[in-house]
Write a protein that holds these residues in place. Structure first.
Motif, PDB file in Angstrom:
ATOM      1  N   ASP A 162       6.030  -5.165  -7.227  1.00 35.83           N
ATOM      2  CA  ASP A 162       5.372  -3.887  -6.995  1.00 35.83           C
ATOM      3  C   ASP A 162       4.229  -3.663  -7.978  1.00 35.83           C
ATOM      4  N   ASN A 163       4.491  -3.881  -9.254  1.00 37.05           N
ATOM      5  CA  ASN A 163       3.504  -3.548 -10.272  1.00 37.05           C
ATOM      6  C   ASN A 163       2.404  -4.586 -10.426  1.00 37.05           C
ATOM      7  N   PHE A 164       2.764  -5.853 -10.338  1.00 40.34           N
ATOM      8  CA  PHE A 164       1.792  -6.891 -10.676  1.00 40.34           C
ATOM      9  C   PHE A 164       1.159  -7.569  -9.457  1.00 40.34           C
ATOM     10  N   ILE A 165       1.640  -7.243  -8.253  1.00 40.96           N
ATOM     11  CA  ILE A 165       1.021  -7.768  -7.029  1.00 40.96           C
ATOM     12  C   ILE A 165       0.591  -6.624  -6.121  1.00 40.96           C
ATOM     13  N   HIS A 166       1.544  -5.797  -5.702  1.00 38.88           N
ATOM     14  CA  HIS A 166       1.244  -4.734  -4.751  1.00 38.88           C
ATOM     15  C   HIS A 166       0.230  -3.739  -5.291  1.00 38.88           C
ATOM     16  N   TYR A 167       0.513  -3.115  -6.430  1.00 39.25           N
ATOM     17  CA  TYR A 167      -0.393  -2.105  -6.967  1.00 39.25           C
ATOM     18  C   TYR A 167      -1.752  -2.698  -7.340  1.00 39.25           C
ATOM     19  N   THR A 168      -1.723  -3.842  -8.001  1.00 39.20           N
ATOM     20  CA  THR A 168      -2.953  -4.429  -8.528  1.00 39.20           C
ATOM     21  C   THR A 168      -3.877  -4.929  -7.423  1.00 39.20           C
ATOM     22  N   PHE A 169      -3.310  -5.592  -6.401  1.00 36.81           N
ATOM     23  CA  PHE A 169      -4.145  -6.272  -5.413  1.00 36.81           C
ATOM     24  C   PHE A 169      -4.199  -5.598  -4.045  1.00 36.81           C
ATOM     25  N   VAL A 170      -3.376  -4.578  -3.810  1.00 35.98           N
ATOM     26  CA  VAL A 170      -3.383  -3.902  -2.504  1.00 35.98           C
ATOM     27  C   VAL A 170      -3.619  -2.405  -2.660  1.00 35.98           C
ATOM     28  N   TYR A 171      -2.778  -1.736  -3.442  1.00 38.66           N
ATOM     29  CA  TYR A 171      -2.841  -0.281  -3.574  1.00 38.66           C
ATOM     30  C   TYR A 171      -4.212   0.198  -4.039  1.00 38.66           C
ATOM     31  N   TYR A 172      -4.679  -0.333  -5.164  1.00 36.88           N
ATOM     32  CA  TYR A 172      -5.951   0.134  -5.715  1.00 36.88           C
ATOM     33  C   TYR A 172      -7.148  -0.187  -4.816  1.00 36.88           C
ATOM     34  N   PRO A 173      -7.268  -1.398  -4.279  1.00 36.79           N
ATOM     35  CA  PRO A 173      -8.391  -1.644  -3.358  1.00 36.79           C
ATOM     36  C   PRO A 173      -8.404  -0.693  -2.158  1.00 36.79           C
ATOM     37  N   VAL A 174      -7.230  -0.377  -1.608  1.00 38.48           N
ATOM     38  CA  VAL A 174      -7.189   0.558  -0.485  1.00 38.48           C
ATOM     39  C   VAL A 174      -7.601   1.956  -0.926  1.00 38.48           C
ATOM     40  N   PHE A 175      -7.148   2.377  -2.102  1.00 42.56           N
ATOM     41  CA  PHE A 175      -7.524   3.693  -2.615  1.00 42.56           C
ATOM     42  C   PHE A 175      -9.037   3.806  -2.782  1.00 42.56           C
ATOM     43  N   TYR A 176      -9.658   2.804  -3.397  1.00 40.28           N
ATOM     44  CA  TYR A 176     -11.112   2.844  -3.588  1.00 40.28           C
ATOM     45  C   TYR A 176     -11.853   2.774  -2.253  1.00 40.28           C
ATOM     46  N   PHE A 177     -11.278   2.092  -1.274  1.00 41.79           N
ATOM     47  CA  PHE A 177     -11.882   2.064   0.062  1.00 41.79           C
ATOM     48  C   PHE A 177     -11.901   3.466   0.666  1.00 41.79           C
ATOM     49  N   PHE A 178     -10.791   4.194   0.565  1.00 43.22           N
ATOM     50  CA  PHE A 178     -10.737   5.557   1.093  1.00 43.22           C
ATOM     51  C   PHE A 178     -11.741   6.459   0.366  1.00 43.22           C
TER      52      PHE A 178
END
Length: 256
Positions: A162-178
């Motif tokens: 969750d912390n070192f793959i999901h948040y770093t490489f998926v969550y944040y890029p999607v947030f900045y896209f929105f």
């Protein structure tokens, strides 16, 4: 396993067909046996491992058991409201006279589409496949969890994923896209590709600080989230996430 599928309610026949008993005099006597079932009653303790079939009656019973019976719908509702509310709280604490609705729109859309819909897939489907002991471990009593070595290993694995793959490489890029899609200058290119490129450039600039804040809260938070019963996972996640979203709103919400 279908996401959000609720265990079927126990079915009892409403009416047992009449049975004819013929007397020696060819007279027919009929006996009707009516079997009723309790309104809104479900088989106690049964479920699909995520949703739980529970008995309830009346409106209050339906409300109080809804998170257990409909965890997917509960997740979407809580994610959307919580994320929007967190940003509104921060905007008010910043002393803003007027609400920035574009900024709040970023958090509302992100809360519904990503935190509500996508994270169900990430946490309930993907993580439970990568960590096959996750659901069983989550639903164990606490005394049993302390003895379950395989479940404890999966607890650590989920926290790391969750912390070192999901948040770093998926969550944040999607947030900045929105943010780019909704909050950026209306004169710039709003195509998905352009928004993604601009969003990733901004994330790259902020990634060290962003992830430091994320890990500081979510490494200990995830250890709690993944240890609780599976039906509580996302509601508890959103409880911690309310605090996190206020941090994120304060950190990045005002940036354009």
């Amino acid at each position: 396993m279908l996401l959000g599928q609720i265990a079927r309610r126990a079915k009892l026949p409403n009416v047992v067909p009449s049975h004819s008993l013929r007397s020696p005099g060819n007279c027919v006597s009929r006996r009707n046996f009516n079997v009723t079932r309790p309104a809104r009653a479900e088989a106690q303790g049964k479920g699909d491992g995520i949703s739980i079939a529970v008995e309830y009656s009346g409106l209050w019973g339906a409300i109080t058991t809804f998170p257990k019976r409909r965890p997917y719908a509960t997740n979407i509702i809580v994610a959307t409201v919580k994320t929007s509310l967190a940003d509104l709280i921060i905007q008010k604490t910043e002393g803003k006279k007027d609400i920035d609705w574009e900024r709040n729109g970023v958090f509302t859309a992100f809360g519904f589409a990503y935190l509500g819909v996508v994270q169900w897939f990430v946490y309930v489907t993907l993580f439970t496949r990568l960590c096959p002991n996750a659901i069983r471990f989550a639903n164990l009593p606490w005394a049993e969890k302390l003895k379950d070595r395989a479940g404890q290993i999966d607890l650590i694995k989920q926290t790391c994923y969750d912390n070192f793959i999901h948040y770093t490489f998926v969550y944040y890029p999607v947030f900045y896209f929105f943010k780019e899609l909704i909050q950026s200058d209306p004169n710039v290119d709003k195509s998905p590709v352009a928004c993604a490129e601009r969003g990733l450039r901004k994330y790259w600039k902020n990634c060290v600080v962003d992830n430091f804040y994320m890990w500081s809260l979510w490494v200990p938070g995830d250890l709690m989230v993944y240890a609780c019963p599976i039906w509580m996972r996302l509601p508890l996640n959103h409880g911690i996430s309310l605090a996190w979203t206020m941090i994120l709103s304060s950190l990045r919400g005002g940036e354009k």
